[in-house]
Design a protein around this motif. Sequence first.
Motif, PDB file in Angstrom:
ATOM      1  N   ASP A  20      80.141  87.321  51.091  1.00  0.00           N
ATOM      2  CA  ASP A  20      79.775  86.211  50.208  1.00  0.00           C
ATOM      3  C   ASP A  20      80.712  86.273  49.010  1.00  0.00           C
ATOM      4  N   VAL A  21      81.706  85.403  48.988  1.00  0.00           N
ATOM      5  CA  VAL A  21      82.727  85.471  47.935  1.00  0.00           C
ATOM      6  C   VAL A  21      82.186  85.009  46.585  1.00  0.00           C
ATOM      7  N   TYR A  22      80.950  84.475  46.563  1.00  0.00           N
ATOM      8  CA  TYR A  22      80.342  84.028  45.316  1.00  0.00           C
ATOM      9  C   TYR A  22      79.387  85.067  44.725  1.00  0.00           C
ATOM     10  N   ASP A  23      79.140  86.139  45.460  1.00  0.00           N
ATOM     11  CA  ASP A  23      78.305  87.226  44.965  1.00  0.00           C
ATOM     12  C   ASP A  23      79.011  87.863  43.767  1.00  0.00           C
ATOM     13  N   PRO A  24      78.340  87.970  42.612  1.00  0.00           N
ATOM     14  CA  PRO A  24      78.993  88.516  41.414  1.00  0.00           C
ATOM     15  C   PRO A  24      79.604  89.899  41.613  1.00  0.00           C
ATOM     16  N   GLU A  25      79.043  90.682  42.536  1.00  0.00           N
ATOM     17  CA  GLU A  25      79.598  92.009  42.783  1.00  0.00           C
ATOM     18  C   GLU A  25      80.892  91.958  43.589  1.00  0.00           C
ATOM     19  N   ILE A  26      81.165  90.805  44.188  1.00  0.00           N
ATOM     20  CA  ILE A  26      82.361  90.640  45.021  1.00  0.00           C
ATOM     21  C   ILE A  26      83.349  89.662  44.391  1.00  0.00           C
ATOM     22  N   SER A  27      82.835  88.594  43.809  1.00  0.00           N
ATOM     23  CA  SER A  27      83.681  87.482  43.369  1.00  0.00           C
ATOM     24  C   SER A  27      84.746  87.887  42.363  1.00  0.00           C
TER      25      SER A  27
ATOM     26  N   ILE B 134      93.682  81.456  61.092  1.00  0.00           N
ATOM     27  CA  ILE B 134      93.191  81.337  59.725  1.00  0.00           C
ATOM     28  C   ILE B 134      91.705  81.683  59.735  1.00  0.00           C
ATOM     29  N   ILE B 135      91.298  82.579  58.841  1.00  0.00           N
ATOM     30  CA  ILE B 135      89.898  82.940  58.682  1.00  0.00           C
ATOM     31  C   ILE B 135      89.442  82.394  57.338  1.00  0.00           C
ATOM     32  N   SER B 136      88.524  81.453  57.360  1.00  0.00           N
ATOM     33  CA  SER B 136      88.033  80.859  56.118  1.00  0.00           C
ATOM     34  C   SER B 136      86.698  81.484  55.739  1.00  0.00           C
ATOM     35  N   LEU B 137      86.592  81.862  54.479  1.00  0.00           N
ATOM     36  CA  LEU B 137      85.440  82.627  54.000  1.00  0.00           C
ATOM     37  C   LEU B 137      84.667  81.889  52.914  1.00  0.00           C
ATOM     38  N   HIS B 138      84.801  80.583  52.855  1.00  0.00           N
ATOM     39  CA  HIS B 138      84.165  79.822  51.786  1.00  0.00           C
ATOM     40  C   HIS B 138      82.658  79.666  51.975  1.00  0.00           C
ATOM     41  N   SER B 139      82.143  79.895  53.192  1.00  0.00           N
ATOM     42  CA  SER B 139      80.698  79.842  53.439  1.00  0.00           C
ATOM     43  C   SER B 139      80.153  81.268  53.479  1.00  0.00           C
ATOM     44  N   ALA B 140      79.178  81.547  52.660  1.00  0.00           N
ATOM     45  CA  ALA B 140      78.665  82.904  52.525  1.00  0.00           C
ATOM     46  C   ALA B 140      78.112  83.431  53.835  1.00  0.00           C
ATOM     47  N   HIS B 141      78.613  84.593  54.245  1.00  0.00           N
ATOM     48  CA  HIS B 141      78.156  85.294  55.450  1.00  0.00           C
ATOM     49  C   HIS B 141      78.317  84.453  56.719  1.00  0.00           C
ATOM     50  N   LYS B 142      79.220  83.499  56.683  1.00  0.00           N
ATOM     51  CA  LYS B 142      79.448  82.654  57.857  1.00  0.00           C
ATOM     52  C   LYS B 142      80.948  82.394  57.990  1.00  0.00           C
TER      53      LYS B 142
ATOM     54  N   VAL C 266      92.532  72.250  54.289  1.00  0.00           N
ATOM     55  CA  VAL C 266      91.755  71.993  53.076  1.00  0.00           C
ATOM     56  C   VAL C 266      90.996  73.204  52.556  1.00  0.00           C
ATOM     57  N   HIS C 267      90.880  74.268  53.332  1.00  0.00           N
ATOM     58  CA  HIS C 267      90.155  75.443  52.852  1.00  0.00           C
ATOM     59  C   HIS C 267      91.094  76.326  52.023  1.00  0.00           C
ATOM     60  N   THR C 268      90.506  77.214  51.230  1.00  0.00           N
ATOM     61  CA  THR C 268      91.334  77.918  50.244  1.00  0.00           C
ATOM     62  C   THR C 268      91.122  79.420  50.183  1.00  0.00           C
ATOM     63  N   VAL C 269      90.088  79.942  50.822  1.00  0.00           N
ATOM     64  CA  VAL C 269      89.739  81.354  50.668  1.00  0.00           C
ATOM     65  C   VAL C 269      89.711  82.055  52.019  1.00  0.00           C
ATOM     66  N   GLY C 270      90.471  83.133  52.138  1.00  0.00           N
ATOM     67  CA  GLY C 270      90.453  83.923  53.354  1.00  0.00           C
ATOM     68  C   GLY C 270      91.854  84.260  53.838  1.00  0.00           C
ATOM     69  N   PRO C 271      91.951  85.218  54.751  1.00  0.00           N
ATOM     70  CA  PRO C 271      93.258  85.670  55.229  1.00  0.00           C
ATOM     71  C   PRO C 271      93.831  84.798  56.339  1.00  0.00           C
ATOM     72  N   MET C 272      95.135  84.918  56.534  1.00  0.00           N
ATOM     73  CA  MET C 272      95.858  84.265  57.629  1.00  0.00           C
ATOM     74  C   MET C 272      96.680  85.342  58.340  1.00  0.00           C
ATOM     75  N   ILE C 273      96.551  85.401  59.665  1.00  0.00           N
ATOM     76  CA  ILE C 273      97.159  86.500  60.412  1.00  0.00           C
ATOM     77  C   ILE C 273      97.910  85.944  61.623  1.00  0.00           C
ATOM     78  N   ALA C 274      99.134  86.418  61.832  1.00  0.00           N
ATOM     79  CA  ALA C 274      99.930  86.056  63.001  1.00  0.00           C
ATOM     80  C   ALA C 274      99.989  87.248  63.944  1.00  0.00           C
ATOM     81  N   TRP C 275      99.694  87.005  65.213  1.00  0.00           N
ATOM     82  CA  TRP C 275      99.609  88.051  66.225  1.00  0.00           C
ATOM     83  C   TRP C 275     100.536  87.748  67.402  1.00  0.00           C
ATOM     84  N   LEU C 276     100.913  88.791  68.143  1.00  0.00           N
ATOM     85  CA  LEU C 276     101.617  88.649  69.411  1.00  0.00           C
ATOM     86  C   LEU C 276     100.919  89.504  70.463  1.00  0.00           C
ATOM     87  N   THR C 277     100.990  89.045  71.714  1.00  0.00           N
ATOM     88  CA  THR C 277     100.609  89.871  72.848  1.00  0.00           C
ATOM     89  C   THR C 277     101.565  89.565  73.995  1.00  0.00           C
ATOM     90  N   PRO C 278     102.014  90.579  74.736  1.00  0.00           N
ATOM     91  CA  PRO C 278     102.900  90.322  75.873  1.00  0.00           C
ATOM     92  C   PRO C 278     102.114  89.744  77.040  1.00  0.00           C
TER      93      PRO C 278
END
Length: 249
Positions: free
Chosen positions: A227-234, A177-185, A97-109
């Motif tokens: 903070d994805v809602y900060d006008p300097e970032i958004s 999945i890293i969700s960034l919808h909460s400012a600084h959290k 249900v979240h919509t903002v932030g990166p998704m990364i796939a990793w491997l380790t042996p």
Amino acid sequence: MLQLYFTAVAYLAQLAAAHGGALNYTVGDTWYAGYDPFGPKDQDDAPYIVQRKWITNEPIFETTNASLACNFPGNPARAYIPINAGENITAVYNTWVHTVGPMIAWLTPCANNDCSTFDPAGAEWFKIGQQGLLWGTIEGGGWFQKEFSRWDGSPSLWSERIPETLRAGKYLVRHEIISLHSAHKPQFYPECAHLDVKGSGTGFPTKEFMAKIPGVYSMDQPEINIDVYDPEISTKTEYKIPGPLVWTG
């Protein structure tokens, strides 16, 4: 029928909690069972489970949390997903249900080529794929995370390719999945599964592609402490996915 029941229960529970995670995997037309945090207790001993144990779909908030590697408690699975280098592995999410932030796939042996005794906390990982901001602005644009979500009850599918030249062996694959919808959290949602990679390749990433988990992220990074809602970032139209470059082989 039993699998459908568990899937339905997990779907409803995840909707209620407004979070989620990878529950199953596919390679080609073959499905592999992950660990269902809302499923029966006997999953712990099931010989067909390929995913490390996780017991809640609540996020991890701390960048230094040892569970960031493979969620909590991260107990090893009993089975492996067989896959050829060069094939795609798809993580199946019953809901997201979240919509903002990166998704990364990793491997380790896995040490000693055995994931059943391998502790991934602090291991060296490398990226095999990542998805971020596809178009538009950071706040209102089209993130892969947003387009990956399904609101019609169908599963959300995230597919990445195992590098064709990767050397054979036992690996952990980590979908995060890293969700960034909460400012600084920032909210981290990782799950790990066991892979048995086949092939004749001898390739392996060099040091600049590797990162420790935890260790790769910190609250000093503007891509994490954001903070994805900060006008300097958004209104920005670029977002740098944290961590090393993707290793494609």
